[in-house]
Motif scaffolding. Sequence first.
Motif, PDB file in Angstrom:
ATOM      1  N   LEU A 185       0.846  -1.188   0.000  1.00 58.56           N
ATOM      2  CA  LEU A 185       0.000   0.000   0.000  1.00 58.56           C
ATOM      3  C   LEU A 185       0.884   1.241   0.000  1.00 58.56           C
ATOM      4  O   LEU A 185       1.907   1.291   0.676  1.00 58.56           O
ATOM      5  N   LEU A 186       0.483   2.252  -0.765  1.00 57.94           N
ATOM      6  CA  LEU A 186       1.241   3.498  -0.841  1.00 57.94           C
ATOM      7  C   LEU A 186       1.033   4.314   0.431  1.00 57.94           C
ATOM      8  O   LEU A 186      -0.089   4.716   0.744  1.00 57.94           O
ATOM      9  N   THR A 187       2.098   4.556   1.164  1.00 60.94           N
ATOM     10  CA  THR A 187       2.020   5.382   2.368  1.00 60.94           C
ATOM     11  C   THR A 187       1.976   6.853   1.978  1.00 60.94           C
ATOM     12  O   THR A 187       2.235   7.246   0.839  1.00 60.94           O
ATOM     13  N   TRP A 188       1.650   7.712   2.958  1.00 62.67           N
ATOM     14  CA  TRP A 188       1.626   9.154   2.714  1.00 62.67           C
ATOM     15  C   TRP A 188       3.020   9.647   2.322  1.00 62.67           C
ATOM     16  O   TRP A 188       3.170  10.464   1.414  1.00 62.67           O
ATOM     17  N   LYS A 189       4.034   9.125   2.999  1.00 58.85           N
ATOM     18  CA  LYS A 189       5.396   9.525   2.688  1.00 58.85           C
ATOM     19  C   LYS A 189       5.763   9.164   1.249  1.00 58.85           C
ATOM     20  O   LYS A 189       6.368   9.965   0.525  1.00 58.85           O
ATOM     21  N   MET A 190       5.364   7.942   0.782  1.00 54.14           N
ATOM     22  CA  MET A 190       5.675   7.520  -0.574  1.00 54.14           C
ATOM     23  C   MET A 190       4.904   8.341  -1.598  1.00 54.14           C
ATOM     24  O   MET A 190       5.438   8.716  -2.647  1.00 54.14           O
ATOM     25  N   ARG A 191       3.642   8.638  -1.300  1.00 50.33           N
ATOM     26  CA  ARG A 191       2.844   9.443  -2.246  1.00 50.33           C
ATOM     27  C   ARG A 191       3.461  10.823  -2.423  1.00 50.33           C
ATOM     28  O   ARG A 191       3.526  11.354  -3.541  1.00 50.33           O
ATOM     29  N   LEU A 192       3.905  11.399  -1.311  1.00 49.47           N
ATOM     30  CA  LEU A 192       4.517  12.726  -1.384  1.00 49.47           C
ATOM     31  C   LEU A 192       5.830  12.668  -2.178  1.00 49.47           C
ATOM     32  O   LEU A 192       6.125  13.554  -2.983  1.00 49.47           O
ATOM     33  N   ARG A 193       6.609  11.594  -1.956  1.00 48.53           N
ATOM     34  CA  ARG A 193       7.871  11.465  -2.683  1.00 48.53           C
ATOM     35  C   ARG A 193       7.625  11.250  -4.173  1.00 48.53           C
ATOM     36  O   ARG A 193       8.307  11.843  -5.027  1.00 48.53           O
ATOM     37  N   ILE A 194       6.638  10.412  -4.515  1.00 50.57           N
ATOM     38  CA  ILE A 194       6.314  10.171  -5.927  1.00 50.57           C
ATOM     39  C   ILE A 194       5.886  11.468  -6.597  1.00 50.57           C
ATOM     40  O   ILE A 194       6.314  11.780  -7.723  1.00 50.57           O
ATOM     41  N   ALA A 195       5.045  12.252  -5.928  1.00 50.65           N
ATOM     42  CA  ALA A 195       4.589  13.522  -6.491  1.00 50.65           C
ATOM     43  C   ALA A 195       5.772  14.456  -6.734  1.00 50.65           C
ATOM     44  O   ALA A 195       5.869  15.100  -7.787  1.00 50.65           O
ATOM     45  N   ALA A 196       6.708  14.508  -5.773  1.00 54.16           N
ATOM     46  CA  ALA A 196       7.872  15.377  -5.926  1.00 54.16           C
ATOM     47  C   ALA A 196       8.773  14.901  -7.064  1.00 54.16           C
ATOM     48  O   ALA A 196       9.318  15.712  -7.822  1.00 54.16           O
ATOM     49  N   GLU A 197       8.920  13.571  -7.210  1.00 54.30           N
ATOM     50  CA  GLU A 197       9.769  13.042  -8.280  1.00 54.30           C
ATOM     51  C   GLU A 197       9.169  13.325  -9.658  1.00 54.30           C
ATOM     52  O   GLU A 197       9.876  13.715 -10.596  1.00 54.30           O
ATOM     53  N   VAL A 198       7.850  13.150  -9.803  1.00 55.84           N
ATOM     54  CA  VAL A 198       7.195  13.419 -11.083  1.00 55.84           C
ATOM     55  C   VAL A 198       7.262  14.907 -11.407  1.00 55.84           C
ATOM     56  O   VAL A 198       7.545  15.306 -12.543  1.00 55.84           O
ATOM     57  N   ALA A 199       7.026  15.730 -10.388  1.00 59.20           N
ATOM     58  CA  ALA A 199       7.104  17.179 -10.607  1.00 59.20           C
ATOM     59  C   ALA A 199       8.515  17.582 -11.020  1.00 59.20           C
ATOM     60  O   ALA A 199       8.699  18.434 -11.899  1.00 59.20           O
ATOM     61  N   GLY A 200       9.517  16.982 -10.399  1.00 56.12           N
ATOM     62  CA  GLY A 200      10.902  17.281 -10.763  1.00 56.12           C
ATOM     63  C   GLY A 200      11.202  16.886 -12.201  1.00 56.12           C
ATOM     64  O   GLY A 200      11.888  17.611 -12.926  1.00 56.12           O
ATOM     65  N   ALA A 201      10.683  15.715 -12.632  1.00 55.60           N
ATOM     66  CA  ALA A 201      10.903  15.266 -14.004  1.00 55.60           C
ATOM     67  C   ALA A 201      10.235  16.195 -15.010  1.00 55.60           C
ATOM     68  O   ALA A 201      10.826  16.574 -16.029  1.00 55.60           O
ATOM     69  N   LEU A 202       8.997  16.623 -14.715  1.00 57.89           N
ATOM     70  CA  LEU A 202       8.295  17.535 -15.623  1.00 57.89           C
ATOM     71  C   LEU A 202       8.957  18.911 -15.646  1.00 57.89           C
ATOM     72  O   LEU A 202       9.025  19.563 -16.689  1.00 57.89           O
ATOM     73  N   SER A 203       9.455  19.352 -14.483  1.00 59.47           N
ATOM     74  CA  SER A 203      10.173  20.628 -14.430  1.00 59.47           C
ATOM     75  C   SER A 203      11.421  20.569 -15.310  1.00 59.47           C
ATOM     76  O   SER A 203      11.740  21.522 -16.029  1.00 59.47           O
ATOM     77  N   TYR A 204      12.104  19.420 -15.265  1.00 59.62           N
ATOM     78  CA  TYR A 204      13.283  19.228 -16.112  1.00 59.62           C
ATOM     79  C   TYR A 204      12.896  19.283 -17.593  1.00 59.62           C
ATOM     80  O   TYR A 204      13.565  19.926 -18.398  1.00 59.62           O
TER      81      TYR A 204
END
Length: 714
Positions: free
Chosen positions: A478-497
């Motif tokens: 199950l996706l924890t809150w910490k993992m969801r936040l990290r996934i969101a930050a990683e995707v945002a970082g990739a799109l920003s790049y």
Amino acid sequence: MSNPVLAQPPISKPNCQSNCGGIEIPYPFGIGTGCYINDDWFRIMCDNSTGNPKPFLNRTNLEVLEISVEEGTLKVRNPITFSNCSNKPISSQTANLEGTPFAYSQKNIFTAVGCGVMAMITSNSSGYTISSGCSSQCNISTNRSDTCQAALPSSLSAFNTSFQDYGNYRTQSSCHYAFLADRDWFGNNSTNFSAIREMDYVPVVLQWSLFHSTTDVFGSYFRPNFTIRSSGPGRAYCLSYNDSSSINESSRLDCSCAGGYKGNPYLLDGCLDINECELPGGDCFEPFICVNSNGGYGCYQPKSNSQVKVIFIGIGSGLGFLFLLIASWWLYKVIKKRKAIKQKAKLFKQNGGLLLEQQLSSGEVNVEKIKLFNSKELETATDHFNVDRILGQGGQGTVYKGMLTDGRIVAVKKSKVVDGGEVAQFINEIVILSQINHRNVVKLMGCCLETEVPLLVYEFIPKGTIYQYLHQQNEEFLLTWKMRLRIAAEVAGALSYLHSAAGFPIYHRDIKSTNILLDEKYRAKVADFGTSRSVSIDQTHLTTIVHGTFGYLDPEYFQSSQFTDKSDVYSFGVVLVELLTGEKPVSLARSSEARGLVTYFNFSMEENRLFDIVDARVKEEGVTEDILAVATLAKRCLELSGKRRPGMKEVAMELEGIQKSVQASKLQHKQEEVEYVRNEVTGDCPWDVASESTGSGLEGVISSSKDSLPLLSL
């Protein structure tokens, strides 16, 4: 008459003992290491302790009487079961062959001897009970024993023998016994029951089988329903097939010598030619003479001079025909090769090869990072695009799991259709991915242009999509809150790049939860760039035909057909709401007003009822301020006006800030726990005074505790 076989065929491996006590031990059985097949069940122990060598089957301790390679059987000694017989044991334990390559053959027959008795043979093999038996009758006045016989149940590997009274015939003092024995042996001894009664054992026939899980005959691997022929002068044919009634329901292997050959087919070159000319009935009638050949013989008339001329003419004609045949074959190969070259050129052009060459010549594509695979290599890697290898299907094509010859696991994307638009998207994806070098973007390894439909080869991302973890039942992880936040930050970082840090801006145009993959460490990887577009630095938007997925599509782009970087921001905002709520972008389970997740989310925010729709796991693990911060950021990304939405760089920075805040909060919580434990330990203990006087003892403890905090799980 000489031996009809040109040479005595071998029965065992070279330098291996082939006889024990006068009984031949043919391969795959053998005595000693390396002399039997790689299955310990086929090992034979030659017992010399009594001075009269006797062979015993390893692990079953059954005395071997005969082994037949041709019939796939062996005879062993099997005990007789007695009841109420003087000088005889009450019962004897028969061999349990379950889990072995052996089973009791149908060549055996079950026989019972007694007066008014019913004998039963019962087996619990294969998870169910099978039984057989017979009853013997006799004259009660004479009390003379009678016999009865019963056929053997099929696939019998273990059994028990029992006796029951039958009618009013049996007397308490009658001796009765039963046994399983070879039909041929019993036929020769059926009239002498008094002699059988004095025996303790009778010969029984076992059938044996080789299975691929433990077999390596001729050093080859065999597929089911596949016939092979051994190499060398000998001719052995082996048939591999699935046998559901056999042990382990495995693929069974049966070998035999071809017609005209004799020997052991399980040995390499174990079958030797038979000289039929020296066999009875193999001679030819005069004036013909018999000439032996491999696998047969022929009858030929002695040649005269005229016949020699005819032979030379025939040889010349044959050589001419052979030359013509070779020339025709060579011409066919040349024509076929030319056709293949033309077909590859046609497919190369059809699959956008010229467009790709144009991109390569312009210097926009990093050639060093792209490998051109050939079609045969990718067909082998995907088992000819087996449906069992499908990882997923989408609007752009089907993705298969494959393994390259060097052992690397890859994902092979195969387009559904081939037309101008699809080819352009395919080449576009190559151009874009060749320029991307980011840890959160799926890496392109190469492409193939030789097939009917274009192929792309990516690195394999093993853990699936975040859509599967959010919207499908997955109790294992199950996706924890910490993992969801990290996934969101990683995707945002990739799109920003992609929007600002790449060589020139790249718009993804299809951001959604099914296009965000998770690697083995559950790190986010953005995938599927089939509809992506790159723009020049001075461009602010793209005017295109509307592409996207309903529920993620920017309404401003839908109305104007002008795609900007803020359109990717809107789609990311939908993904952010998915991570917060665990809800699908579009769901018929919700009311008609709230079927769209964006509308549902905005309404809940306006009504101050955000936590009514937030996922239970997020509410349990997250801090209210952090959840509100992410929700507020998502609402800004979902603004109807693109100008009012933040850029991906700003979104990535805010998510990183929230992530650091969560980590700092948990770190402070851990420090407070450690400080509390330290105070509890040092409060009233005798070493407090020593710590104050030295000024070092307690400080060392505190310093060590703080240094260890970063190693704690956050």
